[in-house]
Design a protein around this motif. Structure first.
Motif, PDB file in Angstrom:
ATOM      1  N   ILE A  70       0.840  -1.200   0.000  1.00  0.00           N
ATOM      2  CA  ILE A  70       0.000   0.000   0.000  1.00  0.00           C
ATOM      3  C   ILE A  70       0.873   1.247   0.000  1.00  0.00           C
ATOM      4  O   ILE A  70       0.624   2.211  -0.746  1.00  0.00           O
ATOM      5  N   ASP A  71       1.923   1.241   0.826  1.00  0.00           N
ATOM      6  CA  ASP A  71       2.820   2.398   0.907  1.00  0.00           C
ATOM      7  C   ASP A  71       3.488   2.682  -0.434  1.00  0.00           C
ATOM      8  O   ASP A  71       3.601   3.840  -0.856  1.00  0.00           O
ATOM      9  N   VAL A  72       3.940   1.622  -1.101  1.00  0.00           N
ATOM     10  CA  VAL A  72       4.624   1.797  -2.388  1.00  0.00           C
ATOM     11  C   VAL A  72       3.635   2.218  -3.474  1.00  0.00           C
ATOM     12  O   VAL A  72       3.896   3.137  -4.258  1.00  0.00           O
ATOM     13  N   THR A  73       2.486   1.543  -3.508  1.00  0.00           N
ATOM     14  CA  THR A  73       1.479   1.853  -4.530  1.00  0.00           C
ATOM     15  C   THR A  73       0.947   3.271  -4.384  1.00  0.00           C
ATOM     16  O   THR A  73       0.554   3.899  -5.372  1.00  0.00           O
ATOM     17  N   ALA A  74       0.950   3.792  -3.170  1.00  0.00           N
ATOM     18  CA  ALA A  74       0.411   5.128  -2.927  1.00  0.00           C
ATOM     19  C   ALA A  74       1.254   6.228  -3.557  1.00  0.00           C
ATOM     20  O   ALA A  74       0.750   7.317  -3.840  1.00  0.00           O
ATOM     21  N   VAL A  75       2.543   5.957  -3.792  1.00  0.00           N
ATOM     22  CA  VAL A  75       3.426   7.012  -4.307  1.00  0.00           C
ATOM     23  C   VAL A  75       3.792   6.831  -5.775  1.00  0.00           C
ATOM     24  O   VAL A  75       4.197   7.795  -6.433  1.00  0.00           O
ATOM     25  N   VAL A  76       3.662   5.614  -6.293  1.00  0.00           N
ATOM     26  CA  VAL A  76       4.065   5.354  -7.682  1.00  0.00           C
ATOM     27  C   VAL A  76       3.307   6.221  -8.688  1.00  0.00           C
ATOM     28  O   VAL A  76       3.922   6.800  -9.598  1.00  0.00           O
ATOM     29  N   PRO A  77       1.959   6.360  -8.586  1.00  0.00           N
ATOM     30  CA  PRO A  77       1.243   7.171  -9.582  1.00  0.00           C
ATOM     31  C   PRO A  77       1.750   8.604  -9.677  1.00  0.00           C
ATOM     32  O   PRO A  77       1.815   9.176 -10.775  1.00  0.00           O
ATOM     33  N   TYR A  78       2.115   9.191  -8.554  1.00  0.00           N
ATOM     34  CA  TYR A  78       2.597  10.581  -8.564  1.00  0.00           C
ATOM     35  C   TYR A  78       3.871  10.702  -9.388  1.00  0.00           C
ATOM     36  O   TYR A  78       3.989  11.589 -10.244  1.00  0.00           O
TER      37      TYR A  78
END
Length: 247
Positions: A83-91
């Motif tokens: 969740i932590d990684v997926t939360a920042v990848v789109p940005y």
């Protein structure tokens, strides 16, 4: 500790701000203020600055969790870590695209980038680390997965039965909305869940009887998993709040 509570508080605040920003930026008066197609991106826009600050915090969290994890391979199998990684990848993907082209056209029109923006919603799951209620809810769903699977099978069977029945009952009826069995799937689900949008409905007398039967059986079907979910929820909630020594 005080530091842990402070970090948790900041994380919840950042997550809340990020979700609010995700929703507000779609309002018409704001959607064209920070990234207009065929124009250079405005990196001084308040929306971009706030999103950058939130993403910087989430990135810091992910890096600290990775560094402090004793097993770097198992890190990638943890739900909260993903969740932590997926939360920042789109940005970062969107930012790279905008910076490389110095235009918002691709970011606005690309279906893949639009999907990445939707993925930002996974940030809401970051709150589960700090919310006992959400943790109990997740545990309840996991414990009830077998029963929920059975419920979905029953729902699917009922959908197929009533879709077929309503199609043949309305076959040849003037102004009927049911032109095929797949067309009736939507009606069956909406009727069984008692939503009843009214966009599709039976016209003939036999179709109305089937519709009434579908609605009644839908209520009974939806009631099946409720006691199971309630029992598991009460058990996990009592355990989490320390009111029960044994599960």
């Amino acid at each position: 500790s005080t530091t842990a509570y402070a970090v948790a508080f900041i994380s919840v605040i950042m997550t809340t701000i990020s979700i609010i920003l995700f929703c507000v930026e779609t309002l018409e008066k704001f959607s064209k203020s920070h990234c207009v197609a065929d124009e250079a991106p405005n990196f001084l826009d308040p929306f971009f600055i706030i999103e950058t600050i939130c993403t910087a915090w989430f990135t810091f969290e992910a890096i600290v969790r990775f560094i402090s994890c004793p097993n770097k391979i198992m890190f990638w199998f943890g739900f909260q870590n993903l969740i932590d990684v997926t939360a920042v990848v789109p940005y970062y993907v969107t930012l790279f695209n905008v910076v490389s082209t110095m235009s918002c056209s691709t970011a606005k029109s690309s279906a893949s980038l639009a999907f990445l923006r939707v993925i930002r919603l996974v940030r809401v799951f970051k709150v589960t680390k700090h919310s006992t209620g959400l943790q109990v809810l997740i545990l309840t769903i996991k414990a009830s997965s077998e029963e929920l699977g059975l419920f979905l099978v029953v729902l699917l069977v009922c959908m197929l039965v009533y879709s077929s029945a309503i199609y043949y009952a309305e076959l040849g009826v003037p102004k009927s909305d049911f032109h095929s069995i797949p067309d009736a799937f939507w009606w069956a689900i909406i009727t069984m869940t008692t939503v009843g949008y009214g966009d599709t409905f039976p016209v003939g007398p036999f179709g109305k009887v089937i519709g009434a039967t579908c609605a009644i059986s839908g209520v009974l079907t939806l009631a099946m998993p409720v006691p199971i979910l309630t029992g598991h929820f009460n058990k996990f909630y009592a355990h989490k709040t320390g009111r029960c020594k044994y599960i």
